[in-house]
Design a protein around this motif. Structure first.
Motif, PDB file in Angstrom:
ATOM      1  N   ARG A 237       0.984  -1.043  -0.151  1.00 50.51           N
ATOM      2  CA  ARG A 237      -0.038  -0.123   0.019  1.00 50.51           C
ATOM      3  C   ARG A 237       0.893   1.250  -0.010  1.00 50.51           C
ATOM      4  O   ARG A 237       1.685   1.205   0.700  1.00 50.51           O
ATOM      5  N   VAL A 238       0.770   2.124  -0.946  1.00 52.35           N
ATOM      6  CA  VAL A 238       1.546   3.429  -1.008  1.00 52.35           C
ATOM      7  C   VAL A 238       0.646   4.622  -1.077  1.00 52.35           C
ATOM      8  O   VAL A 238      -0.546   4.686  -1.779  1.00 52.35           O
ATOM      9  N   ARG A 239       0.967   5.647  -0.208  1.00 52.39           N
ATOM     10  CA  ARG A 239       0.234   6.780   0.125  1.00 52.39           C
ATOM     11  C   ARG A 239       0.802   7.951  -0.771  1.00 52.39           C
ATOM     12  O   ARG A 239       1.866   8.348  -0.944  1.00 52.39           O
ATOM     13  N   PHE A 240       0.130   8.556  -1.867  1.00 55.52           N
ATOM     14  CA  PHE A 240       0.566   9.251  -2.688  1.00 55.52           C
ATOM     15  C   PHE A 240       0.081  10.816  -2.413  1.00 55.52           C
ATOM     16  O   PHE A 240      -1.349  10.918  -2.019  1.00 55.52           O
ATOM     17  N   ALA A 241       0.901  11.646  -1.962  1.00 54.75           N
ATOM     18  CA  ALA A 241       0.563  13.244  -1.312  1.00 54.75           C
ATOM     19  C   ALA A 241      -0.068  14.015  -2.478  1.00 54.75           C
ATOM     20  O   ALA A 241       0.388  13.979  -3.705  1.00 54.75           O
ATOM     21  N   LEU A 242      -1.421  14.647  -2.439  1.00 53.80           N
ATOM     22  CA  LEU A 242      -1.875  15.445  -3.429  1.00 53.80           C
ATOM     23  C   LEU A 242      -0.825  16.826  -3.685  1.00 53.80           C
ATOM     24  O   LEU A 242      -0.328  17.474  -2.476  1.00 53.80           O
ATOM     25  N   HIS A 243      -0.647  16.874  -4.752  1.00 50.04           N
ATOM     26  CA  HIS A 243       0.443  17.910  -5.196  1.00 50.04           C
ATOM     27  C   HIS A 243      -0.350  19.294  -5.468  1.00 50.04           C
ATOM     28  O   HIS A 243      -0.967  19.489  -6.392  1.00 50.04           O
ATOM     29  N   ALA A 244      -0.113  20.232  -4.370  1.00 49.81           N
ATOM     30  CA  ALA A 244      -0.580  21.655  -4.519  1.00 49.81           C
ATOM     31  C   ALA A 244      -2.159  21.634  -5.147  1.00 49.81           C
ATOM     32  O   ALA A 244      -2.331  22.109  -6.299  1.00 49.81           O
ATOM     33  N   VAL A 322      -0.553  14.214  -8.231  1.00 47.47           N
ATOM     34  CA  VAL A 322       0.067  13.648  -6.931  1.00 47.47           C
ATOM     35  C   VAL A 322       1.701  13.570  -7.126  1.00 47.47           C
ATOM     36  O   VAL A 322       1.950  13.524  -8.199  1.00 47.47           O
ATOM     37  N   ALA A 323       2.334  13.673  -5.948  1.00 49.26           N
ATOM     38  CA  ALA A 323       3.592  13.748  -5.777  1.00 49.26           C
ATOM     39  C   ALA A 323       4.033  12.293  -5.859  1.00 49.26           C
ATOM     40  O   ALA A 323       3.623  11.382  -5.271  1.00 49.26           O
ATOM     41  N   HIS A 324       5.352  12.096  -6.600  1.00 52.12           N
ATOM     42  CA  HIS A 324       5.999  10.767  -6.568  1.00 52.12           C
ATOM     43  C   HIS A 324       6.487  10.151  -5.371  1.00 52.12           C
ATOM     44  O   HIS A 324       7.220  11.258  -4.893  1.00 52.12           O
ATOM     45  N   PHE A 326       9.079   8.590  -4.803  1.00 60.19           N
ATOM     46  CA  PHE A 326      10.306   8.166  -4.764  1.00 60.19           C
ATOM     47  C   PHE A 326      11.173   9.478  -5.732  1.00 60.19           C
ATOM     48  O   PHE A 326      12.347   9.445  -5.771  1.00 60.19           O
ATOM     49  N   MET A 327      10.319  10.156  -6.361  1.00 60.84           N
ATOM     50  CA  MET A 327      10.717  11.389  -7.230  1.00 60.84           C
ATOM     51  C   MET A 327       9.967  12.640  -6.621  1.00 60.84           C
ATOM     52  O   MET A 327       8.989  13.036  -7.359  1.00 60.84           O
ATOM     53  N   PRO A 328      10.428  13.320  -5.454  1.00 57.85           N
ATOM     54  CA  PRO A 328       9.574  14.431  -4.797  1.00 57.85           C
ATOM     55  C   PRO A 328       9.460  15.562  -6.056  1.00 57.85           C
ATOM     56  O   PRO A 328       8.592  16.332  -5.750  1.00 57.85           O
ATOM     57  N   ASP A 329      10.230  15.387  -6.955  1.00 57.33           N
ATOM     58  CA  ASP A 329      10.306  16.768  -7.739  1.00 57.33           C
ATOM     59  C   ASP A 329       9.350  16.519  -9.043  1.00 57.33           C
ATOM     60  O   ASP A 329       9.285  17.372  -9.908  1.00 57.33           O
ATOM     61  N   ARG A 330       8.727  15.251  -9.038  1.00 55.49           N
ATOM     62  CA  ARG A 330       7.963  15.038  -9.881  1.00 55.49           C
ATOM     63  C   ARG A 330       6.290  14.601  -9.494  1.00 55.49           C
ATOM     64  O   ARG A 330       6.214  14.119  -8.597  1.00 55.49           O
ATOM     65  N   SER A 331       5.423  15.089 -10.329  1.00 57.07           N
ATOM     66  CA  SER A 331       3.915  15.148 -10.066  1.00 57.07           C
ATOM     67  C   SER A 331       3.298  14.328 -11.404  1.00 57.07           C
ATOM     68  O   SER A 331       3.786  14.589 -12.371  1.00 57.07           O
ATOM     69  N   PHE A 332       2.022  13.592 -11.072  1.00 59.83           N
ATOM     70  CA  PHE A 332       1.391  12.970 -11.960  1.00 59.83           C
ATOM     71  C   PHE A 332      -0.131  13.259 -11.968  1.00 59.83           C
ATOM     72  O   PHE A 332      -0.517  13.503 -10.987  1.00 59.83           O
ATOM     73  N   PRO A 333      -0.770  13.226 -13.089  1.00 60.80           N
ATOM     74  CA  PRO A 333      -2.240  13.600 -13.057  1.00 60.80           C
ATOM     75  C   PRO A 333      -2.928  12.359 -12.368  1.00 60.80           C
ATOM     76  O   PRO A 333      -2.604  11.421 -12.220  1.00 60.80           O
ATOM     77  N   VAL A 334      -4.241  12.953 -11.979  1.00 60.18           N
ATOM     78  CA  VAL A 334      -5.235  12.047 -11.244  1.00 60.18           C
ATOM     79  C   VAL A 334      -6.308  11.979 -12.106  1.00 60.18           C
ATOM     80  O   VAL A 334      -6.785  12.969 -12.541  1.00 60.18           O
ATOM     81  N   TRP A 335      -6.748  10.956 -12.573  1.00 54.59           N
ATOM     82  CA  TRP A 335      -8.073  10.447 -13.302  1.00 54.59           C
ATOM     83  C   TRP A 335      -9.114   9.780 -12.672  1.00 54.59           C
ATOM     84  O   TRP A 335      -8.564   9.192 -11.927  1.00 54.59           O
ATOM     85  N   ILE A 336     -10.174   9.749 -13.036  1.00 62.57           N
ATOM     86  CA  ILE A 336     -11.412   9.203 -12.664  1.00 62.57           C
ATOM     87  C   ILE A 336     -11.439   7.984 -13.882  1.00 62.57           C
ATOM     88  O   ILE A 336     -11.567   8.605 -14.978  1.00 62.57           O
ATOM     89  N   ALA A 337     -11.444   6.819 -13.528  1.00 62.03           N
ATOM     90  CA  ALA A 337     -11.323   5.764 -14.705  1.00 62.03           C
ATOM     91  C   ALA A 337     -12.369   4.750 -14.450  1.00 62.03           C
ATOM     92  O   ALA A 337     -12.780   4.480 -13.357  1.00 62.03           O
ATOM     93  N   ASN A 338     -12.995   4.451 -15.502  1.00 71.72           N
ATOM     94  CA  ASN A 338     -14.044   3.549 -15.531  1.00 71.72           C
ATOM     95  C   ASN A 338     -13.625   1.961 -15.405  1.00 71.72           C
ATOM     96  O   ASN A 338     -14.510   1.114 -15.298  1.00 71.72           O
ATOM     97  N   PHE A 339     -12.364   1.634 -15.371  1.00 76.37           N
ATOM     98  CA  PHE A 339     -12.010   0.503 -15.132  1.00 76.37           C
ATOM     99  C   PHE A 339     -11.415   0.348 -13.540  1.00 76.37           C
ATOM    100  O   PHE A 339     -11.019  -1.082 -13.548  1.00 76.37           O
ATOM    101  N   VAL A 340     -11.489   1.352 -12.825  1.00 71.73           N
ATOM    102  CA  VAL A 340     -11.134   1.026 -11.446  1.00 71.73           C
ATOM    103  C   VAL A 340     -12.314   0.642 -10.559  1.00 71.73           C
ATOM    104  O   VAL A 340     -13.411   1.601 -10.687  1.00 71.73           O
ATOM    105  N   LEU A 341     -12.548  -0.144  -9.827  1.00 73.99           N
ATOM    106  CA  LEU A 341     -13.767  -0.386  -8.879  1.00 73.99           C
ATOM    107  C   LEU A 341     -13.230  -0.309  -7.483  1.00 73.99           C
ATOM    108  O   LEU A 341     -12.135  -0.447  -6.892  1.00 73.99           O
TER     109      LEU A 341
END
Length: 870
Positions: A237-244, A322-324, A326-341
């Motif tokens: 289980r991994v916790r991703f912090a919301l980025h700004a 969200v912030a990565h 292992f890579m605190p200087d990188r962030s990635f987009p958050v999507w709502i996806a129809n294939f996640v339950l």
């Protein structure tokens, strides 16, 4: 023998006569507790839903079980072989709406019709133990089990997402959602939250998984299917912090937790996706109408994994990142996806397109980053790339910071250790299995024994007030659950405080009814759900037989229920079924007329070049051979077969066509062939009964008599071995061979000892065929030994060991590995003698002439091989 002995077997008089005799004698009765002087054997076929008519799949299933039951009884076992009816369910409720008949009337009428057919087939059921799950005597005990589980902490009530039909006002199972619409109403289904009752099957997930390794007599594929369904996976289980987060966004949601089985691929992250029902998605939808519309669209997709997997993968970019870890200087987009339950893991995933095909398809669709992080064995780092096909296997880590160069297994451990050290993750074991939601908004089911009080909450119905019986005066003129509309039934006083309260109007999922019936059969009329002496004496079921379609849910629920009943003191075991056999389906050609309408087989006449309608002569299109189904009308009614050919012919055919675990094709020619063979068998035995004296001395046999005796005893041994191994079609083949040998023996009827050999073979045929064609076996044995014990009371024949030993063996003679002849020799004859025989075999001697024999290879009782030079 008398002059009135019929020349051919008359099944029309014999079958009902022997069925009546078995009933009169109580031939299949067993005591409540297995007798101490005999071993017990519990044979059970999956009980049927009373739809009104048996189909040939039923006939095959129950014939297989009956063969086992009759065989084991002949081997000296006390055999429990019960029958009942899985009688609740939506078809009866639909019949009530469509035909204006009460579900109970429809169901009980169907039971009566199907019971009559089963009895005509001569199955050795313990009819005094018959149960129907729709009767209060059964479902009242089920309510008691539920209350005991509730007290034991194995039941809880909570909010759950369900498929909701807004027209029929009911929850739909995933299988009842077709292309996003209710299977009956056609309405677009809604995904909504309802308060539901759950059985805590997840408590037993480790036991249910481990228990599979202790079921060696289950098919491997069934165990594998259950293992996948339970779904133990080790990951993190991994916790991703919301980025700004944007201004005004609820700061209570400052992170998103995901579960992954591949923490080694975290450096390949491209996006984070949440389920439409995730709290983060709900927060976004509060201020974003487009997000709310996408969530509504996802909810129309349904909740089944199959629907999710087959649907186009679509998403909505929330604008959050969200912030990565292992890579605190990188962030990635958050999507709502129809294939996640929401029901699986945490309802959120991180997407690694290079390592997961679903993620790659999604990334390619939305032009998201794809970073290869696992180098497959043999690939070059400088040239390896991912475009249309992900690599989901193991390999060496690349583009992964501190994980570079590690193998996948080591990298997983290293990634988890780093996450735990940083305080943002942890290694966990996750289970795919989810608790069992048992609430259904239907009338024709077992009422859930709970009363809802405004002051006391959900109150269990006191045991003394069980059963909670369904009201009979209900109407089906309004959508939804008739129990909700009943004017009086649901209104009761609270058992705790006496205030006005209401009954729970949901009924149990019908899978509950079939999850413990095997235990009820051990004491079907008891005032308690089980009687421990009977249940512990008869259980587990020694041989369970049914279709592969029940390999997951029914069997898993039954295994859970047994554990829950053990925990609440109703049984003393955890596994209900020692042996499991999954029989193949019965298939038939399908037929269509010129208008495309499906036709029943009895409406079609085969011709030299095809087929035509019997009534009009119009041409008919012959379709594929496939599973018998009402929708395609390629069904054959057992009653029609019984009336035309007899029950034993139907039984013989379903046993003889193919191995019982494989599909078989029902053909007119095959049934006719089975009928002809049984008449030949009858005539062969009748001829012995008429011509061979009943009392004959055992004298030194002639060669022909000795050969027949050896064939008889080898058949006894072969049929016994085949039945023990469930190779019933092999047993049938051996019985064909013995029948032919006995028929051919008439030519040597005057040889010394032949009277004894022929009577022995005929008697063996009667007893060996008795599990398969019991009526005819009884009739033949009565011809041979009038006035003596019937076949149903006879012991299984035992092969004499000395007659199983071959008098001679045929040995292949090879030259340089090629077969050049054969010789006959005594078993285990000296090598020199066999080699001399081989060298003198005419063809071998001719081919060896002028050759130098370099080596003589002797494989005892099998092969002589000459290695030559020149």
């Amino acid at each position: 023998m008398t002059e009135n002995t019929p020349a051919s077997y008359d099944f029309r008089t014999a079958e009902p006569r022997w069925q009546a005799e078995w009933d009169r004698a109580g031939a299949f009765d067993v005591p409540d507790v297995p007798p101490a002087d005999r071993p017990k054997y519990y044979v059970l076929e999956m009980f049927p839903y009373p739809s009104g008519q048996l189909h040939m799949g039923h006939v095959r299933n129950y014939t297989l079980g009956d063969v086992v039951a009759r065989y084991k009884r002949a081997r000296g076992y006390s055999v429990l072989h019960p029958m009942g009816w899985d009688a609740f369910g939506l078809p009866a409720e639909n019949a009530a709406r469509e035909r204006g008949v009460h579900p109970q009337t429809w169901t009980l009428d169907n039971i009566a019709a199907m019971r009559g057919t089963l009895k005509r087939l001569g199955f050795s059921f313990n009819w005094d133990r018959e149960i129907a799950t729709c009767l209060p005597d059964y479902y009242g005990k089920q309510q008691k089990l539920f209350l005991d589980m509730l007290r034991a902490g194995l039941v809880e009530r909570r909010e759950s997402w369900v498929n909701w039909d807004p027209v029929d006002h009911t929850v739909l199972a995933n299988e009842q959602v077709v292309d996003g619409r209710g299977w009956r109403s056609g309405a677009l289904i809604e995904k909504k939250q309802l308060s539901q009752w759950f059985l805590r099957i997840t408590k037993f997930a480790p036991e249910l998984l481990d228990g599979l390794s202790h079921l060696p007599r289950w098919p491997e594929r069934v165990r594998a299917m259950q293992e996948r369904w339970i779904g133990r996976s080790v990951g993190a289980r991994v916790r991703f912090a919301l980025h700004a987060p944007p201004p005004g966004f609820d700061t209570d949601l400052d992170s998103v937790e995901i579960f992954t089985t591949r923490p080694d691929t975290l450096f390949g992250m491209s996006f984070l996706a949440v389920a439409a029902d995730h709290p983060l998605a709900a927060k976004v939808a509060q201020t974003n109408p487009d997000a709310a519309a996408f969530i509504a669209e996802c909810r129309r997709l349904g909740t089944s994994e199959e629907a999710i997997e087959t649907a186009e993968k679509r998403g909505f970019d929330t604008g959050l990142r969200v912030a990565h870890p292992f890579m605190p200087d990188r962030s990635f987009p958050v999507w709502i996806a129809n294939f996640v339950l929401m029901e699986y893991g945490t309802g959120a995933i991180f997407g690694c397109p290079s390592g997961d095909q679903r993620d790659l398809d999604f990334a390619n669709k939305y032009n998201l980053l794809v970073t290869p992080v696992i180098l497959p064995p043999g690939a070059e780092n400088t040239t390896f790339s991912i475009t249309d096909k992900a690599w989901d296997g193991d390999g060496t880590l690349i583009n992964s910071g501190f994980l570079d160069g590690l193998d996948s297994t080591t990298a997983k451990a290293e990634a988890i250790a780093r996450l735990e050290a940083m305080g943002i993750g942890r290694g966990v074991v996750n289970w795919r299995l989810r608790d069992w939601g048992i609430s259904r908004q239907r009338y024709w089911g077992c009422p859930i024994p709970v009363i809802h009080c405004p002051a006391c909450g959900a109150v269990p119905v006191p045991d003394a007030h069980l059963p909670v019986v369904l009201p009979e005066d209900v109407t089906f003129d309004r959508p939804g659950n008739p129990l909700d509309h009943h004017p009086t039934w649901k209104h009761v006083a609270c058992p705790n405080c006496g205030a006005d309260a209401t009954r729970e109007t949901d009924t149990f999922d019908t899978f509950v009814d079939s999850s413990w019936y095997f235990a009820r059969f051990t004491a079907p009329h008891a005032a308690t759900p089980t009687v421990r002496g009977a249940a512990d004496g008869w259980l587990p079921v020694d041989q369970y037989i049914g279709g592969i379609e029940h390999a997951i849910l029914h069997l898993l629920y039954a295994r859970f229920f047994t554990r829950a009943m053990h925990e609440t003191g109703h049984v003393g075991l955890n596994e209900p079924f020692n042996g499991l056999f999954t029989q193949g389906m019965v298939n038939h050609e399908s037929y269509r007329d010129a208008d495309g309408q499906w036709l029943y087989p009895d409406e079609v006449e085969r011709t030299a070049d095809g087929a035509k309608r019997r009534d009009t002569g119009a041409p008919v299109t012959i379709g594929r051979v496939e599973k018998m189904s009402k929708s395609k009308r390629n069904t054959v009614a057992p009653v029609a077969i019984i009336e035309r050919f007899g029950a034993d012919t139907a039984r013989w055919f379903v046993l003889s066509d193919s191995p019982p675990d494989r599909d078989m094709e029902w053909t007119e020619a095959g049934v006719s062939g089975a009928a002809r063979f049984l008449q030949r068998l009858y005539r062969t035995v009748r001829q012995v009964a008429e011509t061979v004296p009943a009392a004959n001395a055992v004298i030194p046999p002639s060669a022909a008599a000795d050969a027949l005796r050896r064939t008889t005893h080898r058949t006894i041994a072969a049929v016994t071995e085949a039945l023990e191994g469930f190779a019933i079609n092999v047993a049938v083949a051996r019985l064909h061979e013995l029948t032919s040998a006995l028929a051919d023996s008439e030519r040597a009827a005057q040889d010394e000892g032949m009277d004894h050999a022929r009577r022995e073979a005929a008697c063996a045929l009667c007893l060996l065929t008795a599990p398969m064609v019991p009526h005819q076996a009884e009739e033949m044995l009565a011809l041979l030994e009038p006035g003596l014990a019937p076949a149903v009371n006879r012991a299984w024949p035992i092969a004499e060991p000395e007659l199983l030993v071959a008098r001679q063996v045929t040995i292949a003679v090879q030259i340089m590995g090629k077969l050049r002849g054969t010789v006959d020799a005594a078993p285990d004859a000296p090598a020199d003698d066999v080699i001399a025989l081989a060298e003198s075999e005419p063809n071998v001697a001719r081919l060896l002439e002028g050759k130098r024999i370099v080596k003589r290879i002797h494989v005892p009782n099998r092969i002589i091989n000459f290695v030559v030079a020149g």
